[in-house]
Design an enzyme around this catalytic site. Structure first.
Site, PDB file in Angstrom:
ATOM      1  N   GLU A  43     -13.427 -24.134  71.348  1.00 28.87           N
ATOM      2  CA  GLU A  43     -12.508 -24.462  72.441  1.00 28.87           C
ATOM      3  C   GLU A  43     -12.271 -23.199  73.269  1.00 28.87           C
ATOM      4  O   GLU A  43     -12.128 -22.117  72.706  1.00 28.87           O
ATOM      5  CB  GLU A  43     -11.176 -24.962  71.862  1.00 28.87           C
ATOM      6  CG  GLU A  43     -10.174 -25.382  72.931  1.00 28.87           C
ATOM      7  CD  GLU A  43      -8.878 -25.954  72.354  1.00 28.87           C
ATOM      8  OE1 GLU A  43      -8.440 -25.483  71.289  1.00 28.87           O
ATOM      9  OE2 GLU A  43      -8.310 -26.859  72.972  1.00 28.87           O
ATOM     10  N   LYS A 114      -9.848 -33.647  76.767  1.00 30.92           N
ATOM     11  CA  LYS A 114      -8.916 -33.658  75.628  1.00 30.92           C
ATOM     12  C   LYS A 114      -7.713 -34.569  75.900  1.00 30.92           C
ATOM     13  O   LYS A 114      -7.034 -34.426  76.928  1.00 30.92           O
ATOM     14  CB  LYS A 114      -8.433 -32.237  75.357  1.00 30.92           C
ATOM     15  CG  LYS A 114      -7.654 -32.036  74.071  1.00 30.92           C
ATOM     16  CD  LYS A 114      -7.182 -30.578  73.980  1.00 30.92           C
ATOM     17  CE  LYS A 114      -6.618 -30.204  72.641  1.00 30.92           C
ATOM     18  NZ  LYS A 114      -5.966 -28.855  72.690  1.00 30.92           N
ATOM     19  N   CYS A 157     -10.143 -29.755  69.029  1.00 31.27           N
ATOM     20  CA  CYS A 157      -9.023 -29.022  68.415  1.00 31.27           C
ATOM     21  C   CYS A 157      -7.865 -29.896  67.897  1.00 31.27           C
ATOM     22  O   CYS A 157      -7.998 -30.548  66.871  1.00 31.27           O
ATOM     23  CB  CYS A 157      -8.522 -27.978  69.402  1.00 31.27           C
ATOM     24  SG  CYS A 157      -7.458 -26.712  68.687  1.00 31.27           S
TER      25      CYS A 157
HETATM   26  O1  LIG Z   1      -4.019 -21.247  73.837  1.00 29.32           O
HETATM   27  C1  LIG Z   1      -4.989 -21.071  74.568  1.00 29.32           C
HETATM   28  O2  LIG Z   1      -5.175 -19.995  75.151  1.00 29.32           O
HETATM   29  C2  LIG Z   1      -5.998 -22.129  74.780  1.00 29.32           C
HETATM   30  N1  LIG Z   1      -5.635 -23.440  74.277  1.00 29.32           N
HETATM   31  C3  LIG Z   1      -5.724 -23.773  73.008  1.00 29.32           C
HETATM   32  O3  LIG Z   1      -6.049 -22.922  72.248  1.00 29.32           O
HETATM   33  C4  LIG Z   1      -5.374 -25.157  72.501  1.00 29.32           C
HETATM   34  C5  LIG Z   1      -4.308 -25.751  73.322  1.00 29.32           C
HETATM   35  S1  LIG Z   1      -2.874 -24.716  73.449  1.00 29.32           S
HETATM   36  N2  LIG Z   1      -4.979 -25.001  71.125  1.00 29.32           N
HETATM   37  C6  LIG Z   1      -4.763 -25.993  70.257  1.00 29.32           C
HETATM   38  O4  LIG Z   1      -4.912 -27.162  70.561  1.00 29.32           O
HETATM   39  C7  LIG Z   1      -4.332 -25.521  68.867  1.00 29.32           C
HETATM   40  C8  LIG Z   1      -4.003 -26.632  67.897  1.00 29.32           C
HETATM   41  C9  LIG Z   1      -3.477 -26.080  66.638  1.00 29.32           C
HETATM   42  O5  LIG Z   1      -3.483 -24.907  66.382  1.00 29.32           O
HETATM   43  C10 LIG Z   1      -2.892 -27.027  65.628  1.00 29.32           C
HETATM   44  O6  LIG Z   1      -3.065 -28.254  65.760  1.00 29.32           O
HETATM   45  O7  LIG Z   1      -2.273 -26.534  64.692  1.00 29.32           O
END
Ligand SMILES: O=C(O)CNC(=O)[C@H](CS)NC(=O)CCC(=O)C(=O)O
Length: 270
Positions: A43, A114, A157
């Site tokens: 991701e 997503k 993710c």
């Molecule tokens: O943050 C960024 O820079 C980029 N985006 C992401 O990394 C995304 C959306 S914030 N992360 C997740 O979905 C983590 C899920 C997760 O960690 C869980 O389900 O526990």
């Protein structure tokens, strides 16, 4: 479908598009040299950074990421999943968190936006509001049917916490499920491997889970452990905590064997 090698790439992507693409290229080449025909990137492989910076560079990141995936696929004659990258959505000032599957000719095979956005206050004190910059997709993810590689299901993710999405992929015939991620270090240590194994076991499918690892920017720490899991739930390869690759063989005979030994998909009542 014939047996082949698949690779899940693990990166520490930072707020620098060109640097991330260079790091990704090195690891794709390493995977290809070891014989991988199917390669997955995590991701936000091309950019991890503050939301406002990601938005400001949204057009360039989207354009360069797609170009890069097509170039890699053609140069190395592989099928590649661009785990995710932001694609600006007209008139919203926001993006779709997008995953793209590309074939060795550089043609797009499948795309998914997503659906589940990570709006969570993690108990370590970090707050995530993915919906402040990302528009949620509204369509279930596709399964790409491939004679050669098996049927490839997409997801991203945080989706991993919603088993109904994977049951949909199984219903559509998925043999191999991609779960590219940037899991937080805090949730990852207790949840990542368990959730991935559950998705593999309950759908008797391979799981390919490319990952972000380490300190990406500011206080953002990601869990690592890109893995490939077989349909019995066995971890075939684990990239550990440093940038690198997890590589393993995808075998049609193993899929058939597990589905014979554990025919749970055929015993569904609801
Ligand atoms: O943050 C960024 O820079 C980029 N985006 C992401 O990394 C995304 C959306 S914030 N992360 C997740 O979905 C983590 C899920 C997760 O960690 C869980 O389900 O526990």
């Amino acid at each position: 479908m014939k047996p082949y090698l698949a690779a899940a790439i693990q990166l520490t992507s930072v707020p620098d598009l060109q640097k991330n693409l260079a790091q990704a290229e090195e690891l794709i080449e390493l995977a290809v040299r070891q014989g991988a025909e199917l390669v997955g990137l995590p991701e936000n492989f091309s950019y991890m950074g503050e939301e406002k910076d990601k938005l400001a560079q949204g057009d360039a990141i989207a354009l360069e990421s797609e170009k890069f995936l097509k170039k890699m696929a053609q140069r190395f004659q592989i099928t590649i999943l661009g785990g995710s990258f932001p694609v600006p959505v007209d008139n919203t000032g926001k993006v779709y968190n997008t995953t793209l599957l590309i074939d060795p000719n550089g043609q797009e095979l499948a795309r998914y936006y997503k659906v589940h956005l990570f709006d969570v206050d993690v108990p370590d004190g970090n707050t995530y509001r993915e919906s402040s910059t990302v528009v949620a997709g509204t369509q279930l993810p596709p399964v790409h049917f491939s004679e050669k590689l098996g049927n490839l299901g997409l997801s991203i993710c945080y989706d991993v916490r919603f088993p109904e999405l994977y049951r949909h992929l199984a219903d559509k015939g998925a043999d191999i499920i991609f779960i590219p991620a940037a899991f937080t270090a805090f949730t990852g240590k207790d949840h990542w491997q368990v959730l991935l194994q559950a998705r593999a076991i309950e759908n008797t499918a391979y799981v390919i889970a490319p990952a972000q690892t380490g300190n990406n920017y500011g206080r953002r720490l990601t869990h690592g452990h890109a893995v490939i899991i077989d349909p019995w739930g066995v971890i075939l390869a684990d990239a550990g905590e440093k940038p690198g690759i997890a590589i393993a063989e995808i075998k049609p005979t193993r899929l058939e064997q597990v589905r014979r030994q554990m025919p749970s998909l055929q015993h569904r009542v609801f």
